[in-house]
Design a protein around this motif. Sequence first.
Motif, short mmCIF file in Angstrom:
data_model
loop_
_atom_site.label_atom_id
_atom_site.label_comp_id
_atom_site.label_asym_id
_atom_site.label_seq_id
_atom_site.Cartn_x
_atom_site.Cartn_y
_atom_site.Cartn_z
N ARG A 42 -0.08 -1.48 7.40
CA ARG A 42 0.96 -2.48 7.70
C ARG A 42 0.31 -3.85 7.79
O ARG A 42 -0.72 -4.02 8.41
CB ARG A 42 1.63 -2.14 9.04
CG ARG A 42 3.04 -1.66 8.91
CD ARG A 42 3.60 -1.24 10.26
NE ARG A 42 4.14 -2.39 10.96
CZ ARG A 42 4.36 -2.40 12.27
NH1 ARG A 42 4.03 -1.35 13.01
NH2 ARG A 42 4.87 -3.46 12.85
N TYR A 50 0.45 -7.54 9.12
CA TYR A 50 1.12 -8.27 10.20
C TYR A 50 1.31 -9.72 9.81
O TYR A 50 0.49 -10.30 9.12
CB TYR A 50 0.30 -8.16 11.49
CG TYR A 50 0.37 -6.78 12.07
CD1 TYR A 50 1.42 -6.44 12.96
CD2 TYR A 50 -0.57 -5.81 11.75
CE1 TYR A 50 1.51 -5.16 13.48
CE2 TYR A 50 -0.49 -4.55 12.27
CZ TYR A 50 0.55 -4.23 13.14
OH TYR A 50 0.63 -2.98 13.66
N ARG A 70 -2.58 0.54 0.29
CA ARG A 70 -1.21 0.92 0.58
C ARG A 70 -1.17 1.74 1.86
O ARG A 70 -2.10 2.48 2.17
CB ARG A 70 -0.64 1.76 -0.58
CG ARG A 70 -0.07 0.91 -1.71
CD ARG A 70 0.42 1.80 -2.83
NE ARG A 70 -0.69 2.62 -3.35
CZ ARG A 70 -0.51 3.63 -4.19
NH1 ARG A 70 0.69 3.97 -4.58
NH2 ARG A 70 -1.55 4.31 -4.64
#
Lengths: 110, 271
Positions: A108, A110, A105
């Motif tokens: 990010r 992509y 967590r």
Amino acid sequence: MADDHSAAPASVATTSRDGQWPLWEVFLQPPRGAPFEHAGSVHAVDAESALQNARDVYARRGEAVNIWVVPTTAITASTPEDVGPFFDPGNDKPYRHPQFYSVPRGVRVY
Amino acid sequence: MPRPAASSVGRPIAVTASDSTTRSALVQFLLRLGDDRLVLGHRLSEWCGHGPILEEDIALANIALDLVGQAALLLDLAGATEDAGRDGDALAYLREAIDYRNVLLVELPKGDFAFTVVRQFLFSVAAYYQLEGIARSTQTDLAGIAAKALKETRYHVRHAGEWVIKLGDGTDESHARTQSALDGLWRYTGEMFQTDAVDAALVGAGLVPDLTTVEPRWLAQVTDVIERATLTIPAAGYMQRGGRSGRHTEHLGIMLAEMQILQRSYPGAKW
């Protein structure tokens, strides 16, 4: 006037067996630093001409910020017979892809 | 005519010296610069589909388009400066040969490939050094066009120069053809550096560089390449002139007939 102008300069490669000038492979780097991509090939008698021909044929509409030209003969390519041993073993080893790891967590995706 | 950049027609023209002598000199100067490029661009375009190899065919067409694009900008600016209702298209397509102001060098038929590249080299080197000065003009529209054209011209010099060396220092036949092209073209080079009252009016106003400073730089670079090409610079002799005052060879009228036929047959045609 020099009398030896009929002697080919050292930079001029001999024409290939098909009567064409030597072939060069053209690689373009697209704007914004993307990796070089193969664009096609040109005929040329030396590296400078190959570069100019590559510019005129493949990069005249702003396609590139950098050009590589490489004598086609300098490229060692895999053959159709290599397809089995080279690429098939990868097909049943999906674990070589990184999708099996859970993404922590906060990272990010992509 | 293709428009590679925004047309300058309709924009206010900042002619720094507003007196009519300077203004009309600037119009003449822009016509000279624009006509040189329009005519040479057309001559190069005649190679389209006839180049010695595919790559060079495209290269010549690229250079032709660069030159026609420069001509479009320069003739638009000439029309706007003249302020008589003529735009670049009107100047390109609706003038007779006698009203063209290009040097004779650029209107000669395209000849063989050696003739084409030697001419291109001789012209482009002169253009390069002249544009370098014009890019610093106090007339900002003109300086902007010159700065854009300078980059293109730098490539033209490189491309044509490479060919001059290859052909000159090539086979017996390519050497002979290139020397013959140089011999035939040399007497047309002097006109590029010929100055008159038009130049005097503009040089004094800081609008354009003094052509007499361009010539020695041109000769130095041309000599360097000609020597590397194992060619011989022709002996100094009589220099042809007349293009700047509208006295052209018979070749220009024939070329313009072909270039202008569409606008002449269908005035105002658009597509």
